[in-house]
Write a protein that holds these residues in place. Structure first.
Motif, short mmCIF file in Angstrom:
data_model
loop_
_atom_site.label_atom_id
_atom_site.label_comp_id
_atom_site.label_asym_id
_atom_site.label_seq_id
_atom_site.Cartn_x
_atom_site.Cartn_y
_atom_site.Cartn_z
N VAL A 19 1.68 -5.54 -3.48
CA VAL A 19 1.96 -4.18 -2.85
C VAL A 19 1.72 -4.46 -1.36
N VAL A 20 2.55 -3.93 -0.70
CA VAL A 20 2.67 -3.92 0.56
C VAL A 20 3.04 -2.49 1.31
N ARG A 21 2.39 -1.76 2.39
CA ARG A 21 2.82 -0.87 3.35
C ARG A 21 3.31 -1.42 4.62
N VAL A 22 4.28 -0.84 5.10
CA VAL A 22 4.76 -1.44 6.34
C VAL A 22 5.17 -0.24 7.10
N ARG A 23 4.77 -0.04 8.33
CA ARG A 23 5.00 1.03 9.13
C ARG A 23 5.21 0.64 10.61
N VAL A 24 6.25 0.83 11.31
CA VAL A 24 6.68 0.72 12.42
C VAL A 24 5.66 1.54 13.26
N LYS A 25 5.17 0.74 14.32
CA LYS A 25 4.13 1.25 15.35
C LYS A 25 4.83 2.51 16.11
N GLY A 26 3.98 3.51 16.32
CA GLY A 26 4.46 4.63 16.83
C GLY A 26 5.00 5.70 16.13
N SER A 27 5.28 5.37 14.84
CA SER A 27 6.08 6.31 13.91
C SER A 27 5.08 6.55 12.75
N VAL A 28 5.49 7.82 12.16
CA VAL A 28 4.74 8.18 10.94
C VAL A 28 5.21 7.68 9.65
N VAL A 53 15.14 -5.59 14.88
CA VAL A 53 14.60 -6.73 14.99
C VAL A 53 13.47 -6.73 16.32
N PHE A 54 12.53 -7.45 16.14
CA PHE A 54 11.54 -7.42 16.98
C PHE A 54 10.78 -6.22 17.27
N SER A 55 10.95 -5.40 16.32
CA SER A 55 10.06 -4.02 16.07
C SER A 55 8.64 -4.53 15.69
N SER A 56 7.52 -3.80 16.30
CA SER A 56 5.96 -4.11 16.12
C SER A 56 5.95 -3.36 14.81
N VAL A 57 5.33 -3.73 13.82
CA VAL A 57 4.91 -3.06 12.71
C VAL A 57 3.39 -3.12 12.28
N GLU A 58 2.92 -2.53 11.55
CA GLU A 58 1.50 -2.53 10.92
C GLU A 58 1.89 -2.82 9.44
N THR A 59 1.21 -3.83 9.04
CA THR A 59 1.33 -4.24 7.56
C THR A 59 0.11 -4.07 6.59
N GLU A 60 0.10 -3.84 5.44
CA GLU A 60 -1.31 -3.52 4.70
C GLU A 60 -0.92 -4.30 3.34
N LEU A 61 -1.39 -5.52 3.02
CA LEU A 61 -1.10 -6.01 1.69
C LEU A 61 -2.36 -5.82 0.81
N ASP A 62 -1.98 -5.22 -0.31
CA ASP A 62 -2.93 -5.05 -1.56
C ASP A 62 -2.53 -6.23 -2.45
N PHE A 63 -3.59 -7.29 -2.58
CA PHE A 63 -3.56 -8.40 -3.60
C PHE A 63 -3.90 -7.70 -5.10
N GLU A 64 -4.27 -6.41 -4.94
CA GLU A 64 -4.53 -5.67 -6.37
C GLU A 64 -5.93 -6.43 -7.05
N MET A 65 -6.68 -7.03 -6.16
CA MET A 65 -7.94 -7.69 -6.67
C MET A 65 -9.11 -6.91 -5.76
N PRO A 66 -10.13 -6.66 -6.24
CA PRO A 66 -11.32 -6.04 -5.46
C PRO A 66 -11.45 -6.73 -4.28
N GLY A 67 -11.30 -6.16 -3.02
CA GLY A 67 -11.82 -6.65 -1.76
C GLY A 67 -10.76 -7.41 -1.02
N GLU A 68 -9.59 -7.76 -1.82
CA GLU A 68 -8.62 -8.63 -1.37
C GLU A 68 -7.36 -8.01 -0.93
N LYS A 69 -7.47 -7.33 0.46
CA LYS A 69 -6.34 -6.73 1.05
C LYS A 69 -6.42 -7.20 2.54
#
Length: 128
Positions: A19-28, A53-69
């Protein structure tokens, strides 16, 4: 026709769906999806919207295992609009994200996951 540049990677990639969450920086606006493939250099995801292309993003990857994000910055490096066979199907954009400023321990986690996936795919191929 395949664009060979996408397959000439510096880092091995594995087909792994976390599971991954992607958010363009400066956007909600944020997108929650699963990775198509992953490597220590970045990920490929399917998004419902084409990002620049070249947009800056924040990514959050959840490996669905405790503490592995993994949470890190990224940069959109390519976007391919997938044409839909069905008229009513939602639009999809195959999107490549390069990781930026990845912590050592996060890189090690991703490398371990990739190595395990590659090992499993190699052993299942040789077993056939």
């Amino acid at each position: 026709m395949t664009w060979e540049g996408m397959e000439q990677r510096r880092f091995p990639r594995a087909h792994y769906g976390c599971v991954v969450r992607v958010r363009v920086k400066g956007s909600v606006e944020a997108f929650r999806t699963k990775t198509e493939n992953i490597g220590s250099g970045g990920i490929c995801v399917m998004l419902p919207k084409g990002l620049n292309v070249f947009s800056s993003v924040e990514t959050e990857l959840d490996f669905e295992m405790p503490g592995e994000k993994v949470i890190c910055d990224g940069k959109i490096v390519w976007v391919v609009h997938k044409s839909q066979i069905e008229r009513n199907a939602a639009e999809e954009f195959d999107t490549g994200i390069e990781f930026l400023h990845l912590k050592k321990e996060d890189k090690a986690l991703i490398e371990r996951v990739v190595a395990e996936c590659l090992k499993k795919s190699t052993s299942s191929t040789s077993a056939s």
